[in-house]
Design an enzyme around this catalytic site. Sequence first.
Site, short mmCIF file in Angstrom:
data_model
loop_
_atom_site.label_atom_id
_atom_site.label_comp_id
_atom_site.label_asym_id
_atom_site.label_seq_id
_atom_site.Cartn_x
_atom_site.Cartn_y
_atom_site.Cartn_z
N LYS A 1 0.75 -1.04 -0.02
CA LYS A 1 0.03 0.00 0.03
C LYS A 1 1.17 1.08 0.01
CE LYS A 1 -0.89 0.32 5.00
NZ LYS A 1 0.03 1.55 5.25
N THR A 2 2.20 1.20 0.81
CA THR A 2 2.85 2.44 0.82
C THR A 2 3.32 2.85 -0.57
OG1 THR A 2 3.78 1.56 3.04
CG2 THR A 2 4.91 3.42 1.87
N ASP B 1 -3.37 7.50 4.82
CA ASP B 1 -2.70 6.32 5.22
C ASP B 1 -3.31 5.77 6.47
OD1 ASP B 1 -1.42 3.91 4.83
OD2 ASP B 1 0.58 4.84 5.55
N GLU B 2 -3.54 4.59 6.60
CA GLU B 2 -4.12 3.83 7.68
C GLU B 2 -5.28 4.57 8.17
OE1 GLU B 2 -2.44 1.37 8.52
OE2 GLU B 2 -0.38 1.65 8.61
N GLN C 1 -6.76 -4.35 10.39
CA GLN C 1 -5.52 -3.98 11.23
C GLN C 1 -5.89 -2.74 12.15
OE1 GLN C 1 -1.49 -4.19 9.42
NE2 GLN C 1 -2.47 -4.67 7.66
N ARG D 1 3.41 -9.78 10.86
CA ARG D 1 4.63 -9.21 10.71
C ARG D 1 5.77 -10.15 10.22
NH1 ARG D 1 3.13 -4.98 9.89
NH2 ARG D 1 1.05 -6.21 9.66
#
Length: 797
Positions: free
Chosen positions: A59-60, A251-252, A282, A640
Site C-alpha cells: 500500500k505504501t 494512510d492507515e 489491522q 509481521r
Amino acid sequence: MFIIIHKIIQLKGELWLNSRFKINDRLEKYLSQLNDAQLAPTLQKDGPMIVIAGAGSGKTRVLTYRIAYLMSQGVDSFNILALTFTNKAAKEMKGRIASIVGDSEAKNLWMGTFHSVFAKILRFEADRLGYPSNFTIYDTQDSQRLISSIIKEMNLDKDIYKYKQVHSRISSYKNSLITVKAYFQNPELIEADTAARRPKIGEIYKNYVDRCFKAGAMDFDDLLLKTNELLTRFPDVLAKYQDKFRYILVDEYQDTNHSQYLIVRALSDRFQNICVVGDDAQSIYAFRGANINNILNFQRDYDDVKVFRLEQNYRSTKNIVNAANSIIDKNQTKLDKVVWTANDEGAKVKVNRLMTDGDEGRYVASSIFENRMQNQLKNSDFAVLYRTNAQSRAIEDALRKRDIPYRIYGGLSFYQRKEIKDVLSYLRLVINPADEEALKRVINFPARGIGQTTVDRLVVAANGFERSIFEVMQNLDKIDIKINSGTKTKLQNFVTMIESFQVMNQTADVFELAEHVTKVSGIIREFNKGGTPEDITRLENIEELLNGMKDFVEGQKELADATGSLAEFLEDVALATDLDADKGDANHVALMTIHLAKGLEFPYVYIVGLEEDLFPSAMSMNTRSELEEERRLFYVALTRAEKQAYLTYVLSRYRWGKLIDAEPSRFIEEIDDQYLDVLTPVHEPRQNPMLNADIFGDIEPNNIRFKKPVKRKSEAKPPKFVAPKNLKRVTKSNSSEKTNLFDGKLAVGNIVEHMRFGKGEVLKIEGKGADTKAEINFENGGVKKLLLRFAKLDVLG
C-alpha cells in the site's frame, strides 16, 4: 524588451516540458513494477476512492507512486496533502517521491502525521484562536504534571482524582470534540462523573484548558481539537485550505478517530479528490479513540466511491498468510477481501508450550541463537512481540545470558529522561516564557534558593492577576507579594538569565544556543559536581542531545525554508515518536508490544504469552467488539513475520507477584491445524513430574467406586515432632547451584555472571564472613555492591 521576455518564457516552457518527460520516463519505470491491482488505484486521478489493502500488499508503494503520478499529470505539489501516522513513514514516502520527481518538488508536498501537519496550520492561523504562533506543545508528561498541580491547588483527594485517570478522561473528551462548554451542557456526563465520586472533573477540565491557554500551550489533543475549531468557526480559513488541498491522501485510515475524520471530511468536501488507504483487519487502536466505522462506512460518506482491493501479500509465506486468514475470518465485522500470496509454502507456524515465563524466555533466546548460527542471520532479523510491556523482563534476562543484543521499543523515550526534559524546559522558556510547566520545572534547578512556597505564591499571584508566572516575576517591584528581598533578587536574576537567552536566540542556531544554556544555567556544573555513575550517564545523555541538535542543524541546511532554529527543533522533538528515532547500530533483536509493531516486518517473529486473560486480555473480553479488536491485534502480530512465526504459551506465569495457572489462548485453537506445527500438545493436561503412577499400587480403576473398600491394618501414627531447643545454625555445603562466595573463593579481577546484571569484573572485596561484600562492574548494570552470601553469581574466570 518584449522579444526578450517572450524568449525567456519560451525557454522556461521547454525546460519544464523536458523535465516533465524525464519525470514520466522515470515514473513509467516505477509503474512497471506494480501489479494490475496496484496500478489501478495509482492511475485513478479524480474523485473519492478507497484502497482496501491487506497486510504486506504494497500500500505504501501505491500511495507513493500515486502522488508522483498526480504531479506528472499537472497537479501542483503545493496542492497535495498526504497524512500518515508516523513521521518515519512520511519521511520514507517523501524520499521515494523525491527519487522520481526530484528533491525540489518533493519538498513542496504537505506530507506528515496528522499532528505535525495540523500544528503547521495552527501556527499560521494561531492568532485567530488567541494563541501566539510560537505556542508550546505539551507532551503527556507536561499535561499530567499540570493536572496534578490543579488537583493539589483545588484541595481534592489525589487518591480519588488520580491525575493520570483525569488526564485520560480529558483526552477522551477532546478527541470526542466535547469542549468544556459542551461538557457542562451535557447532564449525562456530569452525572456519570458524580456517580464515579469525581464531581469536580468538569472544573478540573476548565482550569486545565484555561491554564494551557494562559501559558500559550496546546497538548496533543488540542492539535486536532483546535484545528476543528479553526475550520468550523472561520469559514474563510476552511475555504483557504480546501482550495489549497485539492488532492488528499490518508494512510492507515482505519486508525483515524472522530476528530481526525471530521477534519478530513471538511477539507475534502469541496473537490472530493480524496484517497484513503487502510485495512479494517489491522484496526487496533480503539483504546486511543480510533473508530473502525470510519473505514467501514467510507462508501456512505461520498458519492460514486471507487473501491480497490490489494489482496496479494508480498511479505509472508503461504503458511503464515493462510494461518492469519483463518484467524481473522472469525471476526464478524469486516470488509470483504481475500488475502493471498504467490510466495513459497514456507514452514508452518510453530507452537510451543513451556512450564513458566522463565522457560519461555530461555526457549526464545535459544531459538534465536540457533537460528542465527545455523542460517547465518543478523540479530535484526528477529523480533519478540508481546501483549504487555511487563512481559519483556523474562525475555531480557534470557537474551542477556546468551549475550544477544536487543533493544526495547516503547520504553522510556530519550526525550522523557529527566536531564533532557530539564534542558528542553529551559529552551521552551526561551521561545515561550509563559510556559508554566517549563518554568516550574527549572526555576530551582540547579538549586538557586527558590523554594516551593515561593513558587506557590507566584502561582497564586499569576492566577489572581490573570498573567503568566514569568510576567509576575518581571514585575515583582510593582506588585504586592509576600516574598523577601533576597528571594526577589534570585527571581530577578533568573528572569535576566532567560531574557539573555532570548537575545542570543535571535542570531544563534539551536546547537549554539543549547550549548550556551547548559553551561550558563549550571546544569553541566551540577552533574559534574555529583560525579556518580548516574550523573555521568546524565552528562552523556546531554551530550547526545547536543549531538542530535548539531545533526538537526546540518540537516535543516538542506531545506529551502528551514533555518535550524530553536523553534523548528522544539516542534520536531514535540512531534517525534520512539519508532521515528534512528538509533545508529541496528543489529539487535527488537522487543516491543504488538501495537508498536504495526507497520513493521521481520523474517522471524516470536509472539509470546498466548494465554487466556493475557492475550486476549482480560480487560478486552467484555463485548464482541473488544474481543474482535484483540483478534485483529493477533492478526497484526502474525502478519509481521516473513519466513517463520513462533507462538508460545506457558502453564504458569508470575502476575502481580503471584504464580498463577494459565491456559492456552483461544487464538491458537482458532488457527486451522494444517498451518500449525505443534511442538507440544495444546490440550495436554498438566502433570506433576514429581509423581509416578507406580506409587499408588496395582488396583484396577474400572468400576472402583462400586467395590467395597479394602480393610487394612491400622498403622501406628508417627510420634509428634517437637523441635529441640538451643539449635545452632549449621552451614550447608554444596546446597546451592551457586558457589558460596564469601568464604574466600572470590578474588579481585574475577569475571562473574549475574542473572540480572550479566557479566562483570570484581573491582573490590571488603568485609569478613557472612558480611563480605564485593564491588562489581557489570556490563548491563554498571558498578554494584553485592552482599556475597545473597548474591547469585557464577565465577567464569
